[in-house]
Every structure is written in structure tokens, then in C-alpha cells.
Design a protein around this motif. Structure first.
Motif, PDB file in Angstrom:
ATOM      1  N   GLN A 100      -0.039  -2.357  -1.715  1.00 40.76           N
ATOM      2  CA  GLN A 100       0.884  -3.470  -1.505  1.00 40.76           C
ATOM      3  C   GLN A 100       2.061  -2.961  -0.698  1.00 40.76           C
ATOM      4  N   ASP A 101       2.313  -3.610   0.432  1.00 38.02           N
ATOM      5  CA  ASP A 101       3.368  -3.147   1.329  1.00 38.02           C
ATOM      6  C   ASP A 101       4.108  -4.353   1.908  1.00 38.02           C
ATOM      7  N   ASP A 102       5.426  -4.247   1.995  1.00 32.33           N
ATOM      8  CA  ASP A 102       6.243  -5.363   2.487  1.00 32.33           C
ATOM      9  C   ASP A 102       5.823  -5.807   3.888  1.00 32.33           C
ATOM     10  N   ALA A 103       5.513  -4.842   4.758  1.00 35.75           N
ATOM     11  CA  ALA A 103       5.162  -5.166   6.141  1.00 35.75           C
ATOM     12  C   ALA A 103       3.841  -5.920   6.249  1.00 35.75           C
ATOM     13  N   TRP A 104       3.027  -5.867   5.188  1.00 30.58           N
ATOM     14  CA  TRP A 104       1.725  -6.523   5.192  1.00 30.58           C
ATOM     15  C   TRP A 104       1.750  -7.801   4.355  1.00 30.58           C
ATOM     16  N   ALA A 122       2.574   3.153  -1.561  1.00 28.56           N
ATOM     17  CA  ALA A 122       2.125   1.762  -1.639  1.00 28.56           C
ATOM     18  C   ALA A 122       0.743   1.648  -2.270  1.00 28.56           C
ATOM     19  N   ASN A 168       3.466  -8.097   1.328  1.00 26.22           N
ATOM     20  CA  ASN A 168       3.845  -7.767  -0.060  1.00 26.22           C
ATOM     21  C   ASN A 168       2.934  -8.432  -1.086  1.00 26.22           C
ATOM     22  N   ASP A 187       4.447  -1.362  14.746  1.00 23.44           N
ATOM     23  CA  ASP A 187       5.426  -0.955  13.739  1.00 23.44           C
ATOM     24  C   ASP A 187       5.833   0.495  13.959  1.00 23.44           C
TER      25      ASP A 187
END
Length: 247
Positions: free
Chosen positions: A81-85, A172, A87, A162
Motif C-alpha cells: 500500500q503506497d500513497d502514490a498508488w 510499503a 493508498n 515519479d
């Protein structure tokens, strides 16, 4: 004779009761312990998209072993889980780790890691291995992630602009998919294409041992619980057989 027979029968009943009770007790330990072990090691997850087909299809219920970033290896199918993807929890395959140069496609259409072509038999009929060419250097502490259905997967390739060149931090990553629980698909095979690279591939988690403990516990509980009725039925049959005909 009858006295000795009764004593022997009573001793047998006593030993049988002890053994059946022991079987139930051990079975409970294995059964409950297996479930507890599994709950600590694994978490269930429903795959929301088709991006990992045919390995994992949309709607599949998978069991993912909780791991730390240091346990991640190339070829692993991970939950992250990643904010740029966005979240939200996602499932993708790790094809590159920190320090790797990941590119596609070589002259034979294969993915390359540090210049080494990688066989990817799990791909969804893709040749070349990516319809979108890319060349990325994975920063330290990051991983580069691709879906197995490269035609539909939104993965590291769409995040190449990015600062991390499409990769996500190891922090993550929360789990590694070990098996498809429903519909029952069994354990996920570790891909051999990454074995020759430094660090090799990961080993399966303890899921088989967890399932074995639960199954063994259930068998012992049922066997121990069944002893009493079976032994009682056998005694009644022996009594009836010992009574002379006509009495």
C-alpha cells in the motif's frame, strides 16, 4: 476365570479411556494452536483486479504471509500500500530490488534484470514481456513491481516519472502471497527465473505446517471422541456373544 476376565476388561477400558482423553487433549492443542499460528502468520486478502491473472484472478481469496521488507525477494507476489498508488492495498509481483536495473524488452522480448534475461512463464500470453518499453534503476530500499497480465496492469511502468522511477519503498510491503484459498488453487509456485540472481528467491511460508497441524488435531479429536461409543458397542457385542443360546 470370570474374575480375571473382568479385571482384564476393566484394565483395558481404563487404558483406552486414558489414551482417548490424551488424543483429544493433544488434538485440541494442535487444532487451536494451528489456527492461532495461522492467524499470526497470515492474513486473508481478496484480489480486486485482473492485473495478476492468470496467477491470481480478480475475486480470488488469497492467504498472504506477514513479512518485513527485508524478507522480500525478486519473484514474490506481494501485498503493498503506497500513497502514490492510491493508498489502497494492491497485489503485484516484485521484479527488481534496490540497486537493480530493470528493463524491457531485450532482443528476445524478455524482461532483463541487470542485463540478465528472465524467464516469466506466469505471464498472461505476453510477448514481448511488456507492451510499453521501460528502463529503470531501482533506488536502495525500494522494489519495482509489475502485474502478470502486462496488457492491463497499472504498475511501476505508469509511475516511471515519479522520483523513485516507479518503485515503492520496502516499508510499503506488508505481506507475501503464499496460496489461493478460494477458489482452492493451492500454493503459489516460486518462479525459477530469478533464482540465478543474487539473493535468489524466497522459500514458501509455514502454511503447509499450519494446515497439517489443524488437520492432525481434528483427526485426533474425532478419533478420541469416537473411542467411547465404539468401545461400548464392542463390549455389548461380546456380552451378547457370551450368552448361551436359549437363555
Amino acid at each position: 476365570m470370570s474374575g480375571n476376565g473382568l479385571d482384564h476388561d476393566g484394565h483395558g477400558r481404563g487404558l483406552g479411556s486414558v489414551l482417548s482423553g490424551l488424543a483429544v487433549a493433544v488434538g485440541c492443542v494442535l487444532f487451536l494452536g494451528g489456527f492461532a499460528w495461522g492467524a499470526v502468520q497470515y492474513k486473508p486478502y481478496t484480489v480486486p483486479t485482473q492485473s495478476m491473472s492468470p496467477t491470481v484472478k480478480a475475486g480470488d481469496r488469497v492467504l498472504a504471509q506477514r513479512i518485513s521488507g527485508g524478507d522480500v525477494r525478486r519473484g514474490d507476489v506481494v501485498v503493498f500500500q503506497d500513497d502514490a498508488w492510491g493508498n489502497v492495498p494492491m497485489v503485484k509481483r516484485v521484479v527488481g530490488i534496490g540497486g537493480d536495473r530493470v528493463a524491457c524488452c531485450g532482443k528476445d522480448g524478455r524482461l532483463t534484470v541487470n542485463g540478465t534475461p528472465v524467464d516469466e512463464p506466469y505471464l498472461h500470453g505476453t510477448n514481448p514481456a511488456s507492451g510499453t518499453p521501460f528502463d529503470a534503476k531501482v533506488p536502495a530500499g525500494q522494489v519495482f513491481l509489475l502485474g502478470d497480465d502486462r496488457l492491463v496492469s497499472l504498475d511501476s511502468r505508469v509511475h516511471m516519472e515519479d522520483a523513485a522511477h516507479g518503485s515503492v519503498p520496502l516499508s510499503a510491503v506488508s505481506a507475501r502471497v503464499d496460496a489461493i484459498a478460494w477458489p482452492m488453487g493451492g500454493m503459489l509456485a516460486r518462479p525459477s527465473g530469478f533464482e540465478a540472481l543474487p539473493g535468489g528467491t524466497s522459500q514458501p511460508g509455514p502454511l503447509k505446517l499450519v494446515v497439517g497441524a489443524v488437520v492432525a488435531g481434528a483427526v485426533l479429536i474425532l478419533a478420541g471422541a469416537a473411542y467411547g461409543p465404539i468401545a461400548s458397542l464392542a463390549r455389548r457385542r461380546r456380552v451378547r456373544a457370551a450368552v448361551p443360546a436359549g437363555r
